[in-house]
Design an enzyme around this catalytic site. Structure first.
Site, PDB file in Angstrom:
ATOM      1  N   CYS C  12     -12.858 136.381 -63.984  1.00  0.00           N
ATOM      2  CA  CYS C  12     -12.232 136.928 -62.787  1.00  0.00           C
ATOM      3  C   CYS C  12     -12.801 138.263 -62.333  1.00  0.00           C
ATOM      4  O   CYS C  12     -13.404 139.014 -63.097  1.00  0.00           O
ATOM      5  CB  CYS C  12     -10.741 137.169 -63.001  1.00  0.00           C
ATOM      6  SG  CYS C  12      -9.841 135.716 -63.435  1.00  0.00           S
ATOM      7  N   GLY C  38     -16.526 135.208 -60.107  1.00  0.00           N
ATOM      8  CA  GLY C  38     -15.725 133.988 -60.030  1.00  0.00           C
ATOM      9  C   GLY C  38     -15.908 133.319 -58.694  1.00  0.00           C
ATOM     10  O   GLY C  38     -15.735 133.953 -57.658  1.00  0.00           O
ATOM     11  N   ASN C 113      -7.470 139.709 -64.954  1.00  0.00           N
ATOM     12  CA  ASN C 113      -8.781 139.385 -65.509  1.00  0.00           C
ATOM     13  C   ASN C 113      -8.707 139.578 -67.013  1.00  0.00           C
ATOM     14  O   ASN C 113      -8.391 140.669 -67.480  1.00  0.00           O
ATOM     15  CB  ASN C 113      -9.847 140.320 -64.916  1.00  0.00           C
ATOM     16  CG  ASN C 113     -11.213 140.100 -65.538  1.00  0.00           C
ATOM     17  OD1 ASN C 113     -11.501 139.015 -66.044  1.00  0.00           O
ATOM     18  ND2 ASN C 113     -12.053 141.120 -65.503  1.00  0.00           N
ATOM     19  N   GLY C 114      -9.000 138.502 -67.772  1.00  0.00           N
ATOM     20  CA  GLY C 114      -8.987 138.643 -69.228  1.00  0.00           C
ATOM     21  C   GLY C 114      -8.338 137.457 -69.913  1.00  0.00           C
ATOM     22  O   GLY C 114      -8.104 136.423 -69.291  1.00  0.00           O
ATOM     23  N   TYR C 254     -25.190 140.750 -68.883  1.00  0.00           N
ATOM     24  CA  TYR C 254     -25.281 139.605 -67.978  1.00  0.00           C
ATOM     25  C   TYR C 254     -24.309 139.628 -66.798  1.00  0.00           C
ATOM     26  O   TYR C 254     -24.675 139.299 -65.680  1.00  0.00           O
ATOM     27  CB  TYR C 254     -25.074 138.331 -68.791  1.00  0.00           C
ATOM     28  CG  TYR C 254     -24.963 137.073 -67.988  1.00  0.00           C
ATOM     29  CD1 TYR C 254     -26.069 136.539 -67.319  1.00  0.00           C
ATOM     30  CD2 TYR C 254     -23.753 136.410 -67.868  1.00  0.00           C
ATOM     31  CE1 TYR C 254     -25.956 135.376 -66.575  1.00  0.00           C
ATOM     32  CE2 TYR C 254     -23.638 135.236 -67.123  1.00  0.00           C
ATOM     33  CZ  TYR C 254     -24.738 134.733 -66.481  1.00  0.00           C
ATOM     34  OH  TYR C 254     -24.630 133.593 -65.749  1.00  0.00           O
ATOM     35  N   SER C 295     -30.687 137.061 -63.007  1.00  0.00           N
ATOM     36  CA  SER C 295     -30.023 138.006 -63.906  1.00  0.00           C
ATOM     37  C   SER C 295     -30.980 138.726 -64.853  1.00  0.00           C
ATOM     38  O   SER C 295     -30.631 139.766 -65.391  1.00  0.00           O
ATOM     39  CB  SER C 295     -28.955 137.282 -64.714  1.00  0.00           C
ATOM     40  OG  SER C 295     -29.532 136.223 -65.455  1.00  0.00           O
ATOM     41  N   ASP C 357     -35.398 136.293 -70.828  1.00  0.00           N
ATOM     42  CA  ASP C 357     -34.063 135.868 -70.407  1.00  0.00           C
ATOM     43  C   ASP C 357     -33.072 136.858 -70.989  1.00  0.00           C
ATOM     44  O   ASP C 357     -33.321 137.469 -72.020  1.00  0.00           O
ATOM     45  CB  ASP C 357     -33.757 134.437 -70.889  1.00  0.00           C
ATOM     46  CG  ASP C 357     -32.712 133.761 -70.016  1.00  0.00           C
ATOM     47  OD1 ASP C 357     -32.077 134.437 -69.180  1.00  0.00           O
ATOM     48  OD2 ASP C 357     -32.540 132.534 -70.170  1.00  0.00           O
ATOM     49  N   ASP C 358     -31.941 137.028 -70.293  1.00  0.00           N
ATOM     50  CA  ASP C 358     -30.991 138.044 -70.770  1.00  0.00           C
ATOM     51  C   ASP C 358     -30.235 137.582 -71.998  1.00  0.00           C
ATOM     52  O   ASP C 358     -29.864 138.375 -72.847  1.00  0.00           O
ATOM     53  CB  ASP C 358     -30.036 138.447 -69.658  1.00  0.00           C
ATOM     54  CG  ASP C 358     -29.401 137.249 -69.016  1.00  0.00           C
ATOM     55  OD1 ASP C 358     -28.530 136.635 -69.651  1.00  0.00           O
ATOM     56  OD2 ASP C 358     -29.804 136.887 -67.903  1.00  0.00           O
TER      57      ASP C 358
END
Lengths: 484, 484, 484, 484
Positions: C12, C38, C113-114, C254, C295, C357-358
């Site tokens: 979120c 999101g 969020n969480g 990320y 990313s 790549d991350d």
């Protein structure tokens, strides 16, 4: 059948089925037949091997399920659905049903048609005990009461909950392993049971939905009954025996589809008899009989046949109007631009018209239609209403809870006639309605709720009583002789 | 009014206005009243100070203009619009009208209702001379002929073009400085002129569109006429005097809206007279009269009044069906799931029913409805059709150009009665239609095109003649005694 | 920034504002900047003079508010909004936030969020005490705890409730008269406060949303803090002092937008430092450095600069992919049809490529990209990951709660290298991440939650502990030497 | 890749395939890879056993084909598709391609990228000979010329037609039995041929579309070539030998996707070389290099590597911006609300920034970005443009046909620097572009059209000449010393 020209709105239609591999499809077609009971939102919950899934949205059923994948993913052998009319200020997505409830070990979907008279009190008590509410409608209350009941089984919890609520209600409750249906102690809202050719059972608001899906009528759900349908079949129980049939008379007069039967009486036939009785009670010397489409056509043919006057299509309704969002500006309206109803000049010009309407709420439509006919050349317009004057609010699920919206609560019949610009005005008597419906019962008012017309409510008004008393007192003060 | 239960489809409705600041809005409301003439596509072109702009799309008018900004940007004092029924294999966007044409120094928008009998020949000739065609319909041909005419003025070029085409047509052509309307020499398609209260002029397919926007009827456009409307007003001219009125009888029987008047005759009243005449020609000893909704209700009330039998709502049509895209599966249909039409058990059970339909095309609907009524308990069903058997194709704009689709071209009345499962079957006579319509004219067939019923076409068939001859010969060989 | 090629999803983004006449508009633009957190649903609740109204729906913010009237009707001086990533089986409308709660005398809107670690226990306790739940997510729990708190004021009730929950959470709670924000005791999820040029306050997930609306950064919300914003301004309080900063390291690696600052550290710069450190820890003899778009571009440029190798655009992402619903069939995929990522042949052909790549989750993307580069002619592909191997699940709001989805939990680095078809594979060390982020703190792991990499969770796992222990034991048994 | 921050728009991308059972699907994915060439409309025509069917609409490809049934019904073994950028006042549905043409014995679908310089003359001549035009764009002209050609075969008719038109064009023409492709005599627009692994052939605007569908590159279509693909394979012919390669330099600088190769040169690599050359020609004493996302990132990394300065992500573009229809009000913009581009404070604050942009058209974006960086704390902003000043209009398919829109046609470099608020401003030289692209050719300007920069057009301007001369004369008068 309700049309947008009348400001009187049923609050819902419900449909549930248990025991068909096509449960959600059948619910879709059943709700399609009940669409006249609510056009603002629709939803279906399906039960696939005990797991519930819901799809719902704002708008007509066909709009909500415009993407066929929404319906296709509602797999399973049971389902419950709902079409909703949203009252003003109440049209958020959170009010669209079925409501979903998710617990650690169970799921519920609830579909509700009706209105409770003690909802405010119940809600306040529940809130004081920590209950939280998502929506503003009454429908969550039952779920709270069920979950807070100390009873040992779900059935007993539901009965316990139902005994605490008052008013008009028809509930469908889908759980992981059964479908429960319940009707209020007065049977104010219609609810019927049917059986599928393949064996499963259906519970829904009107028999027209049974016919649409090819189900056989089993019985009308009776006041105070609690039905349970599961893989063992149908069980009929009751949560109270303190009942008295008082089915909403407006279902016969206006709401229900003409092809539905309610407690054994066909709605179209009842309306035709109302029209015939109206012809006897309120005769007119005229040339033709015209009905307001579509809801008054049955009454109008009844009037025509009883009076011997020809029935004519003097008004026509544009069948595509429901869908357009573009309305004429005020300037265009004044130039005569009309979207929905047209008078048929070739039919009414020079004629003395008996105009039949099923009921009058605010009166704005009546005034408009009389003018339409006169502009089209009608020599005179005699308005005849196939029900008594609507003078009292409804607290059982119809969207009029104030007499301010009812012209007959504020004007005498003569005053209304002048307001409408009609040449004469007459209403059907209360006894006329009761006789025309003709339910096979010895209950008061022939088993009908006539409170709309006479203020005699079949239940206590609880939360509404004080406000109601004040309103009536004010009406009596302001409009002498209108309300007794 | 056409409904989806009948496989017979008008190809278009047209509407044009010159001289109103709300031209596109009026066109929208006018097309809304003509929506029954075509539901597959709609479009409007507006002229704002000589600059044309078009918005069009697939679907109902309300869908095409769902975003109100599409209509709002169609500013200007003149507009032309179109609703279209797309024939099979023909439903691309490129066929939606008005068609737009853009030249270095001028623009045109063309709206067309009808069908040409020499289109193939004209098209082939034009192609051989370098003409290119975007769409597969006939409608571009006129523009080619106009642009290739050697005449000196646009009016003369249009006349020149019109003299080269044959068949049934009503054209509206909007240019940078005028609105032109033209009707075929037989007046096969309806077209009327009206005047706005504010002074501008309107040309459209039916008078119901004039009523909807508050315009006053001026006149029916006459066969062979060419009308020009510009800032100087209305000019009525003609491109040919070799005319003979033969207006499509199916407009009276089925297509037109009941509140429209065609050449002075109200459509509902004509249908009621057809019903009354049918009662005289084809009487039945029965209990009730039921009409197929919605198009046969006028004829059914006519039959009921003339016969003295009660008119009942024995069938009901779901008013929301037009919009749903989800149809029952075959398995559900077999279980009795029905979307559109329901029989009213409480009305028809145990009754001898006279079922009135306006016409029979393929016959599949008739068979279905008879079964519906019998399943609902009707004791007997006597089918009476308020028009003669449809045995010959139409080449003037109705979507049936082959007798393979017409059951009456292949079965005798007795055979059809068996096919439908009806207890008896009777049709109105040709003279019955002519008398019931009763146009004030001395033209053959009372000014009607009766070719559908008797194969007597008012024009040469040109491109269709050979195929038609072969088809008739084959019918005569295969179904002896059906086609003479 | 998350892209659809990575199966790792933040749950979120939240945004709240108090004190602007354009509150809902600002929330819209703020959420637009947080859309990367999101994409499955979005909603906004506005407070207009104490009355709350919510609009929400499935899909991207721009889709939910495609009809501008939905946003326009959200008038008022305060608002709260939410963008949601819906985990599998959890994507019903009832889970889209802000959640609305309606009481007799108050309204609440909650954005969350969480993820809570004791949600199951709390929920079960609440249910046993009659609580009902609409949705399947955790987010309703806080509202129940608040309403059931015996504390005297709303602030104390909220504190009381927050002390009962454990895990990672950032809450925004809009009431009739204030906006409340709270962060978990470890500050696992990011949350910042800003001030509008016009005076009002904003609380939101990332500073990029402050920049987007022109707000000034005030502070990061600290672990255990409770903020209240009302017409008197901002009040910063706390509900616990038992705190220890452990912000999610994956936000730096990320999730967060590169232009955001978290606790004073710019995300792009941190990533670039990770890339540089990776170059030092895992050097390669190669020709070019290529990052996985979008990313990993920061880390890739860091690697390139530190290593002295040229940074090249060897992979390109189609910027329109997010919107298409049509995917290649399996047959077309096998023929090489690719929608999202393309290798740039002209860049990579014949080259020894360092691919940055991350992070690696399932590993399917890594295998695909290595193949893509080799098919495009890369001589060798050396995969370098700018974070340590992801071996342990997250219980604080990231959508991976099982090690079954993590390839690094089941394969050694050598095994993974073989799986991916890479020529070599190297990961950044844990200390490398900590140093590259470089938060100004003395907390363990430099103030970061590194549990993903080392299983050292900053909180007790409560409801998840037993399942987690079993999972780890099984991993140790099945994949010797991978998990310690 | 074009982004909405630049007011410079390619007019189209084309894609055609012959010989695959998934022809329309491949066209969909191919157009998806070409979406950057036009976002205002899209369409696909498929050929199923000689019968053509088209679906097209306004908006992104994914929007036009949102209902997957639209694509599914495009069955057949060949297809042609188009994505369109609609110029102002030109965005009607009638301009969306492929255009369909239907003749008595044949069908055509035409997709066109480019602009003709003698279209007005051709159109006027055609109109004088009776030709009608539906749309306002040039694209119908070719069809008219083909149909009016006296040549004996379709191939000869097409050649005949192509010889009459001038300007820049890449055509795809799908007929009942073949796919024809043609390129203008200067090869101004890119067009390539590929082969499917299953054997069929593809012709499309850029090689990125070949890569996306797994096709192998065969060759660039050469100036003056006419290709025919049918069931016998690929035939390469030419309609003229009077050719001279002058491919649009802006394809390398801005339009084409970085992963495409044009005439053997990779676009990303060319841009990187432009950046490196720019560093040599226009060095700066600064701290970091920042590119304008997304189109300038290749040039920026080239500049960074050549200069030894670090490349930083100092600007970030919101990847969801393309889809939102809600824009900040003027008041909100003034308060700093920004939707698309953000400066990364943590990166640029206190730094001397070299800002790389690929080109400057109107200059409004440049001014905005310089301000964004300075507001974010950049100490100085040195703007470096990886192409020469754009001073002359394009007549070959780019949407700028007037110097009024070009700031470099009206201001000197010093004046522009002041306008932008930059600390210094420098452009790449013409020779720098030519060397960086490095086509293997001896044609003037290294095979590039450099007219944008120097007014040296590779073709006569025909219809545009007079207007162009007047415009240049006025520029020279009004802005001394800017245009030579």
């Amino acid at each position: 059948m309700p049309t947008e020209v009348k400001s009187l709105n049923e609050e819902c239609g419900v449909f549930g089925v248990w025991g068909s591999p096509d449960a959600a499809q059948l619910t879709y077609f059943g709700l399609h037949a009940l669409q006249h009971r609510g056009q603002e939102g629709a939803g279906i919950t399906a039960n696939d091997h005990g797991k519930l899934r819901t799809e719902r949205g704002l708008g007509l059923l066909a709009d909500v399920f415009r993407d066929p994948r929404r319906l296709e993913q509602l797999t399973g052998q049971a389902a419950v659905g709902h079409v909703r009319y949203a009252t003003a200020g109440n049209h958020g997505l959170e009010n669209i049903q079925p409501l979903s409830f998710n617990f650690s070990d169970s799921q519920f979907a609830l579909a509700h048609n009706g209105n409770l008279t003690n909802a405010v009190t119940l809600r306040r008590n529940l809130e004081q005990n920590g209950a939280i509410f998502h929506a503003s409608s009454d429908s969550e209350i039952l779920m709270h009461l069920i979950r807070r009941s100390p009873a040992a089984t779900l059935t007993e919890q539901v009965k316990d909950a139902l005994r605490q609520i008052h008013g008009g209600f028809a509930y469908l409750l889908l759980t992981n392993d059964r479908l429960i249906a319940a009707l209020d102690p007065n049977g104010l809202r219609p609810l019927v049971v049917g059986q599928l050719p393949t064996g499963g059972y259906v519970v829904c608001s009107e028999t027209c939905a049974l016919d649409t899906i090819g189900a056989t009528f089993v019985q009308d759900v009776q006041p105070g009954e609690l039905l349970t349908i599961d893989d063992n079949g149908l069980t009929i129980d009751h949560y109270t025996t303190d009942t008295q049939l008082a089915i909403c008379s407006m279902e016969f007069i206006y709401f229900a589809r003409p092809d539905s039967d309610i407690h054994g009486v066909n709605v179209h036939s009842a309306r035709k008899r109302m029209g015939a009785r109206l012809a006897a009670e309120q005769p007119v010397d005229a040339d033709i009989v015209v009905g307001v489409p579509n809801s008054s056509l049955s009454a109008a043919t009844g009037y025509a046949e009883a009076s011997g006057l020809p029935y004519e299509m003097g008004l026509i309704k544009n069948q595509y109007s429901a869908r357009t969002f573009i309305q004429p500006t005020q300037a265009l309206r004044e130039q005569g631009v009309r979207m929905k109803l047209s008078a048929v000049k070739g039919v009414v010009a020079g004629k003395r018209v008996v105009l039949i309407d099923d009921s009058i709420v605010r009166g704005t439509t009546s005034r408009r239609i009389v003018k339409l006919l006169k502009d089209a050349g009608a020599k005179s317009v005699h308005l005849r209403i196939a029900s008594p004057p609507l003078r009292y609010p409804c607290f059982y699920g119809i969207d009029i809870q104030s007499t301010n919206e009812l012209i007959a609560a504020q004007q005498t019949i003569d005053q209304m006639c002048t307001t409408f610009g009609a040449d004469s005005l007459g209403f059907l008597s209360e006894q006329g309605v009761i006789d025309a419906v003709g339910l096979d019962t010895t209950e008061p008012y022939g088993g009908l709720c006539m409170a709309y017309f006479n203020g005699d409510y079949p239940t206590a008004l609880y939360d509404y009583q004080a406000e109601y008393d004040a309103e009536i007192a004010q009406l009596q003060a302001n409009h002498e002789g209108v309300i007794k």
